[in-house]
Design a protein around this motif. Structure first.
Motif, PDB file in Angstrom:
ATOM      1  N   LEU A  72       0.819  -1.208   0.000  1.00 35.20           N
ATOM      2  CA  LEU A  72       0.000   0.000   0.000  1.00 35.20           C
ATOM      3  C   LEU A  72       0.858   1.265   0.000  1.00 35.20           C
ATOM      4  O   LEU A  72       0.561   2.231  -0.712  1.00 35.20           O
ATOM      5  N   THR A  73       1.936   1.255   0.789  1.00 35.59           N
ATOM      6  CA  THR A  73       2.831   2.413   0.820  1.00 35.59           C
ATOM      7  C   THR A  73       3.470   2.641  -0.550  1.00 35.59           C
ATOM      8  O   THR A  73       3.558   3.784  -1.028  1.00 35.59           O
ATOM      9  N   GLY A  74       3.894   1.563  -1.195  1.00 35.51           N
ATOM     10  CA  GLY A  74       4.463   1.673  -2.535  1.00 35.51           C
ATOM     11  C   GLY A  74       3.458   2.197  -3.541  1.00 35.51           C
ATOM     12  O   GLY A  74       3.800   3.012  -4.416  1.00 35.51           O
ATOM     13  N   SER A  75       2.199   1.763  -3.422  1.00 34.16           N
ATOM     14  CA  SER A  75       1.154   2.224  -4.337  1.00 34.16           C
ATOM     15  C   SER A  75       0.911   3.721  -4.184  1.00 34.16           C
ATOM     16  O   SER A  75       0.822   4.460  -5.179  1.00 34.16           O
ATOM     17  N   TYR A  76       0.794   4.179  -2.934  1.00 37.17           N
ATOM     18  CA  TYR A  76       0.605   5.609  -2.694  1.00 37.17           C
ATOM     19  C   TYR A  76       1.774   6.417  -3.248  1.00 37.17           C
ATOM     20  O   TYR A  76       1.592   7.474  -3.872  1.00 37.17           O
ATOM     21  N   PHE A  77       2.991   5.936  -3.016  1.00 39.63           N
ATOM     22  CA  PHE A  77       4.179   6.663  -3.477  1.00 39.63           C
ATOM     23  C   PHE A  77       4.200   6.785  -4.994  1.00 39.63           C
ATOM     24  O   PHE A  77       4.468   7.863  -5.541  1.00 39.63           O
ATOM     25  N   LEU A  78       3.918   5.690  -5.685  1.00 39.52           N
ATOM     26  CA  LEU A  78       3.946   5.705  -7.148  1.00 39.52           C
ATOM     27  C   LEU A  78       2.882   6.636  -7.716  1.00 39.52           C
ATOM     28  O   LEU A  78       3.143   7.386  -8.665  1.00 39.52           O
ATOM     29  N   ILE A  79       1.689   6.608  -7.139  1.00 42.18           N
ATOM     30  CA  ILE A  79       0.606   7.463  -7.636  1.00 42.18           C
ATOM     31  C   ILE A  79       0.933   8.930  -7.393  1.00 42.18           C
ATOM     32  O   ILE A  79       0.794   9.774  -8.284  1.00 42.18           O
ATOM     33  N   GLN A  80       1.374   9.254  -6.175  1.00 45.05           N
ATOM     34  CA  GLN A  80       1.658  10.644  -5.844  1.00 45.05           C
ATOM     35  C   GLN A  80       2.870  11.187  -6.590  1.00 45.05           C
ATOM     36  O   GLN A  80       2.962  12.386  -6.837  1.00 45.05           O
ATOM     37  N   THR A  81       3.785  10.311  -6.966  1.00 45.00           N
ATOM     38  CA  THR A  81       5.011  10.763  -7.633  1.00 45.00           C
ATOM     39  C   THR A  81       4.862  10.844  -9.146  1.00 45.00           C
ATOM     40  O   THR A  81       5.337  11.806  -9.774  1.00 45.00           O
ATOM     41  N   TYR A  82       4.195   9.868  -9.750  1.00 48.61           N
ATOM     42  CA  TYR A  82       4.200   9.758 -11.211  1.00 48.61           C
ATOM     43  C   TYR A  82       2.854  10.009 -11.878  1.00 48.61           C
ATOM     44  O   TYR A  82       2.808  10.229 -13.085  1.00 48.61           O
ATOM     45  N   PHE A  83       1.759   9.973 -11.122  1.00 51.26           N
ATOM     46  CA  PHE A  83       0.456  10.170 -11.754  1.00 51.26           C
ATOM     47  C   PHE A  83       0.242  11.650 -12.034  1.00 51.26           C
ATOM     48  O   PHE A  83       0.456  12.482 -11.154  1.00 51.26           O
ATOM     49  N   PRO A  84      -0.178  12.019 -13.255  1.00 52.76           N
ATOM     50  CA  PRO A  84      -0.381  13.444 -13.580  1.00 52.76           C
ATOM     51  C   PRO A  84      -1.484  14.056 -12.725  1.00 52.76           C
ATOM     52  O   PRO A  84      -2.563  13.491 -12.583  1.00 52.76           O
ATOM     53  N   LYS A  85      -1.203  15.226 -12.162  1.00 52.00           N
ATOM     54  CA  LYS A  85      -2.145  15.871 -11.253  1.00 52.00           C
ATOM     55  C   LYS A  85      -3.004  16.924 -11.943  1.00 52.00           C
ATOM     56  O   LYS A  85      -3.812  17.598 -11.299  1.00 52.00           O
TER      57      LYS A  85
END
Length: 206
Positions: A72-85
């Motif tokens: 879950l921590t890895g998922s949050y990190f990837l989304i917050q870092t690489y997902f376009p905002k």
């Protein structure tokens, strides 16, 4: 040969489907075979996930609680870092996926953590800290959603919430680390008998 550890039934689920479900739970929780609740009955997968009674050793705790937190921590990190905002709706939808998984697995993670605390003869009180990041995240996200923010304000506010949530998460990580390292009480303690009292299995060293 029928596994006598699973004698209950699930309302609305056919017997064949029940067997498949139980075999699946046994497959993903292989370290449960020699665990005991209060030394009375074999610890079934359902009791492992939902009961706060008894004790569990380090191996099943690491496989389930620590492993789940890492994913879950890895998922949050990837989304917050690489997902376009730029598209706030899609960004929020992406964050809602691990958030939903966190919500539905919160009680099982809490229950297993309580049993791990019991194994080292500690009370369940430290496990309440698992709820802190969830409460902070929900409260912060709810506040942001009711504000009339533009994109930049939304991102800035969300970063502040993430920062506060991350700080509160350090307590959770510290607790998981301690419970992954500390050995359980040998023999009987105030929460039940030693899960390894009858030995066996790869988890015996844990």
């Amino acid at each position: 040969m029928t596994d006598k550890r699973f004698t209950g039934s699930f309302v609305g689920v056919k017997p064949l489907q029940q067997g498949r479900l139980l075999r699946y739970l046994q497959t993903i929780l292989p370290a449960l075979s020699s665990q005991k609740i209060r030394g009375d009955n074999s610890l079934s997968a359902l009791k492992f996930l939902f009961s706060t009674q008894g004790r569990v050793t380090r191996l099943p705790f690491i496989l389930f609680v620590v492993g789940l937190n890492l994913i879950l921590t890895g998922s949050y990190f990837l989304i917050q870092t690489y997902f376009p905002k730029e598209d706030m709706m899609r960004y929020g939808l992406a964050l809602s996926i691990p958030a939903f998984v966190t919500f539905i697995t919160l009680w099982p993670a809490f229950a297993v953590t309580v049993k791990r605390l019991h194994d080292v003869n500690w009370s369940a009180f430290p496990a309440l800290g698992l709820f802190i990041p969830i409460v902070v995240g929900i409260a912060g996200t709810s506040f942001i959603s009711f504000q009339n923010f533009d994109t930049d304000q939304f991102v800035a506010a969300h970063q502040k919430v993430s920062w506060v949530t991350s700080i509160s998460s350090y307590y959770v990580y510290a607790l998981l680390l301690v419970l992954s390292l500390v050995k359980g009480t040998k023999g009987q303690n105030r929460y039940g008998s030693d899960p390894l009292s009858k030995g066996g299995g790869a988890e015996a060293a844990f």
